[in-house]
Write a protein that holds these residues in place. Structure first.
Motif, PDB file in Angstrom:
ATOM      1  N   MET A 131       0.812  -1.272  -0.145  1.00  0.00           N
ATOM      2  CA  MET A 131       0.201   0.105   0.124  1.00  0.00           C
ATOM      3  C   MET A 131       0.814   1.344  -0.039  1.00  0.00           C
ATOM      4  N   VAL A 132       1.803   1.267   0.689  1.00  0.00           N
ATOM      5  CA  VAL A 132       2.815   2.515   0.595  1.00  0.00           C
ATOM      6  C   VAL A 132       3.442   2.659  -0.736  1.00  0.00           C
ATOM      7  N   GLN A 133       3.689   1.365  -1.330  1.00  0.00           N
ATOM      8  CA  GLN A 133       4.065   1.570  -2.753  1.00  0.00           C
ATOM      9  C   GLN A 133       3.310   1.962  -3.771  1.00  0.00           C
ATOM     10  N   LYS A 134       2.144   1.694  -3.473  1.00  0.00           N
ATOM     11  CA  LYS A 134       0.833   1.915  -4.429  1.00  0.00           C
ATOM     12  C   LYS A 134       0.588   3.589  -4.305  1.00  0.00           C
ATOM     13  N   GLN A 135       0.424   3.821  -3.285  1.00  0.00           N
ATOM     14  CA  GLN A 135       0.510   5.259  -2.651  1.00  0.00           C
ATOM     15  C   GLN A 135       1.336   6.193  -3.291  1.00  0.00           C
ATOM     16  N   THR A 136       2.675   5.807  -3.321  1.00  0.00           N
ATOM     17  CA  THR A 136       3.891   6.480  -3.497  1.00  0.00           C
ATOM     18  C   THR A 136       3.842   6.484  -5.253  1.00  0.00           C
ATOM     19  N   ASN A 137       3.373   5.597  -5.825  1.00  0.00           N
ATOM     20  CA  ASN A 137       3.243   5.611  -7.096  1.00  0.00           C
ATOM     21  C   ASN A 137       2.373   6.568  -7.599  1.00  0.00           C
ATOM     22  N   HIS A 138       1.208   6.617  -7.022  1.00  0.00           N
ATOM     23  CA  HIS A 138      -0.151   7.732  -7.316  1.00  0.00           C
ATOM     24  C   HIS A 138       0.611   9.102  -7.051  1.00  0.00           C
ATOM     25  N   LEU A 139       1.432   9.364  -5.856  1.00  0.00           N
ATOM     26  CA  LEU A 139       2.012  10.588  -6.000  1.00  0.00           C
ATOM     27  C   LEU A 139       2.811  11.020  -7.023  1.00  0.00           C
ATOM     28  N   VAL A 140       3.893  10.000  -7.555  1.00  0.00           N
ATOM     29  CA  VAL A 140       4.560  10.382  -8.452  1.00  0.00           C
ATOM     30  C   VAL A 140       4.100  10.587  -9.626  1.00  0.00           C
ATOM     31  N   LYS A 141       2.994   9.721  -9.920  1.00  0.00           N
ATOM     32  CA  LYS A 141       1.948  10.199 -11.267  1.00  0.00           C
ATOM     33  C   LYS A 141       1.304  11.430 -11.172  1.00  0.00           C
ATOM     34  N   GLU A 142       0.964  11.872 -10.017  1.00  0.00           N
ATOM     35  CA  GLU A 142      -0.191  13.161  -9.840  1.00  0.00           C
ATOM     36  C   GLU A 142       0.973  14.403  -9.336  1.00  0.00           C
ATOM     37  N   ILE A 143       2.110  14.466  -9.052  1.00  0.00           N
ATOM     38  CA  ILE A 143       2.702  15.331  -8.403  1.00  0.00           C
ATOM     39  C   ILE A 143       2.469  16.682  -9.501  1.00  0.00           C
ATOM     40  N   VAL A 169       9.822   7.626   1.433  1.00  0.00           N
ATOM     41  CA  VAL A 169       9.644   6.189   0.894  1.00  0.00           C
ATOM     42  C   VAL A 169      11.063   5.591   0.369  1.00  0.00           C
ATOM     43  N   GLY A 170      11.714   6.571  -0.450  1.00  0.00           N
ATOM     44  CA  GLY A 170      13.231   6.220  -1.086  1.00  0.00           C
ATOM     45  C   GLY A 170      14.144   5.747  -0.131  1.00  0.00           C
ATOM     46  N   LEU A 171      14.086   6.611   1.086  1.00  0.00           N
ATOM     47  CA  LEU A 171      14.985   6.141   2.114  1.00  0.00           C
ATOM     48  C   LEU A 171      14.666   5.138   3.070  1.00  0.00           C
ATOM     49  N   CYS A 172      13.300   4.693   3.207  1.00  0.00           N
ATOM     50  CA  CYS A 172      12.964   3.747   3.962  1.00  0.00           C
ATOM     51  C   CYS A 172      12.962   2.118   3.162  1.00  0.00           C
ATOM     52  N   TYR A 173      12.940   2.394   1.956  1.00  0.00           N
ATOM     53  CA  TYR A 173      12.730   1.303   1.089  1.00  0.00           C
ATOM     54  C   TYR A 173      14.123   1.207   0.263  1.00  0.00           C
ATOM     55  N   LYS A 174      15.162   1.875   0.551  1.00  0.00           N
ATOM     56  CA  LYS A 174      16.354   1.888  -0.082  1.00  0.00           C
ATOM     57  C   LYS A 174      16.485   2.167  -1.675  1.00  0.00           C
ATOM     58  N   ASP A 175      15.842   3.279  -1.944  1.00  0.00           N
ATOM     59  CA  ASP A 175      15.767   3.812  -3.069  1.00  0.00           C
ATOM     60  C   ASP A 175      14.979   2.971  -4.103  1.00  0.00           C
ATOM     61  N   GLU A 176      14.096   2.062  -3.783  1.00  0.00           N
ATOM     62  CA  GLU A 176      13.355   1.308  -4.579  1.00  0.00           C
ATOM     63  C   GLU A 176      12.685   1.999  -5.694  1.00  0.00           C
ATOM     64  N   LYS A 177      12.535   1.547  -6.901  1.00  0.00           N
ATOM     65  CA  LYS A 177      11.990   2.337  -8.014  1.00  0.00           C
ATOM     66  C   LYS A 177      12.358   3.554  -8.279  1.00  0.00           C
ATOM     67  N   ASN A 178      13.829   4.041  -7.699  1.00  0.00           N
ATOM     68  CA  ASN A 178      14.125   5.403  -7.877  1.00  0.00           C
ATOM     69  C   ASN A 178      13.443   6.574  -7.166  1.00  0.00           C
ATOM     70  N   TYR A 179      12.614   6.124  -6.176  1.00  0.00           N
ATOM     71  CA  TYR A 179      11.961   7.149  -5.399  1.00  0.00           C
ATOM     72  C   TYR A 179      12.672   8.333  -4.820  1.00  0.00           C
ATOM     73  N   LEU A 180      13.975   7.888  -4.377  1.00  0.00           N
ATOM     74  CA  LEU A 180      14.842   9.165  -3.823  1.00  0.00           C
ATOM     75  C   LEU A 180      15.231  10.081  -4.785  1.00  0.00           C
ATOM     76  N   SER A 181      15.630   9.554  -5.862  1.00  0.00           N
ATOM     77  CA  SER A 181      16.549  10.288  -6.878  1.00  0.00           C
ATOM     78  C   SER A 181      15.251  11.219  -7.351  1.00  0.00           C
ATOM     79  N   PHE A 182      14.152  10.612  -7.556  1.00  0.00           N
ATOM     80  CA  PHE A 182      12.939  11.337  -8.285  1.00  0.00           C
ATOM     81  C   PHE A 182      12.384  12.338  -7.278  1.00  0.00           C
ATOM     82  N   GLY A 183      12.534  12.139  -6.036  1.00  0.00           N
ATOM     83  CA  GLY A 183      12.003  13.010  -4.910  1.00  0.00           C
ATOM     84  C   GLY A 183      13.010  14.225  -4.871  1.00  0.00           C
TER      85      GLY A 183
END
Length: 195
Positions: free
Chosen positions: A80-92, A111-125
Motif C-alpha cells: 500500500m505504501v508503494q501503491k500510494q507513492t506511485n500515485h504521488l509520482v504520477k499526480e505530482i 519512501v526512497g530512504l525507507c525502501y533503499k531507493d526502490e523504484k528510484n523514489y529517492l532520486s525522483f524526490g
C-alpha cells in the motif's frame, strides 16, 4: 466540519499524538482496516496531500505501524505504501499548489530512504525538490511569495527531510542543507525586524 474531520482522520497525522507505548496491534489493525476499505483508488481518501501526509505518518512512527507485525501485514503495508507513492509520482505535476508538491516530494523522499531507493523514489524526490527550490525561492533563498507562513512551511519540511537523511545514515544532499541555511537566515532576519 465533516470535511475537516474526514481529512484529519485520513491523513493519519493524528498518529503523531499517540503515546509511543500504545498498542502496536491496535495501531496496525487501524491501518489494516483502512487498507481493506481503501485498497482501490477513491478520489476522497486518495487526495494528493492526504496521501502524502498518510505516507509520512505511517513511516515516521514505524515502531508502532510496522514493528513486531506478521509477514502478511508487512506485505499488505509495504504494497500500500508503494501503491500510494506511485500515485504521488504520477499526480505530482498535476498538483495545483506548491505546498502540496512540497509535502508530496517529502513523502516520496521518505519512501526512497525507507525502501533503499526502490523504484528510484529517492532520486525522483530529490530532483523534484531542486525544481521546487528553483521555482519557489529567490537568489537569497527567500520564498518568492514573500509570505512568512510559507517560509516557515518550507523550513519545516526541509528540516524534516534532513532529519530523515540523518536517521537513515545517508549523506545529506548539499542543496538540502543550503536551503535550510538560507531559509533559516531569512526567518531569523524577519523575527529580528518584527521585534
Amino acid at each position: 466540519l465533516f470535511r475537516s474531520n474526514f481529512r484529519k482522520l485520513n491523513n493519519f497525522y493524528w498518529f503523531f499524538s499517540l503515546d509511543l507505548k500504545s498498542s502496536k496491534k491496535n495501531t496496525q489493525k487501524i491501518i489494516s482496516d483502512w487498507i481493506r476499505k481503501n485498497l482501490r483508488y477513491n478520489s476522497r481518501t486518495w487526495e494528493f496531500d492526504l496521501t502524502a501526509k498518510r505516507i509520512i505518518a505511517w513511516l515516521s512512527i514505524h515502531n508502532l505501524t510496522i514493528e513486531e507485525s506478521d509477514k502478511d501485514y508487512q506485505y499488505e503495508f509495504n504494497r500500500m505504501v508503494q501503491k500510494q507513492t506511485n500515485h504521488l509520482v504520477k499526480e505530482i505535476n498535476k498538483s495545483e499548489t506548491v505546498d502540496d508538491k512540497m509535502i508530496g516530494c517529502a513523502a516520496i523522499i521518505l519512501v526512497g530512504l525507507c525502501y533503499k531507493d526502490e523504484k528510484n523514489y529517492l532520486s525522483f524526490g530529490l530532483n523534484l525538490l531542486k525544481k521546487i527550490s528553483n521555482l519557489s525561492f529567490d537568489s537569497q533563498g527567500f520564498p518568492n511569495s514573500r509570505n512568512i507562513k510559507q517560509l516557515t512551511f518550507y523550513l519545516k519540511y526541509f528540516i524534516l527531510i534532513r532529519e530523515w537523511f540523518k536517521e537513515a545514515q545517508i549523506e545529506i544532499p548539499e542543496h538540502v542543507n543550503e536551503n535550510i541555511y538560507y531559509l533559516g537566515k531569512s526567518y531569523s532576519f524577519l523575527w529580528q525586524n518584527i521585534e
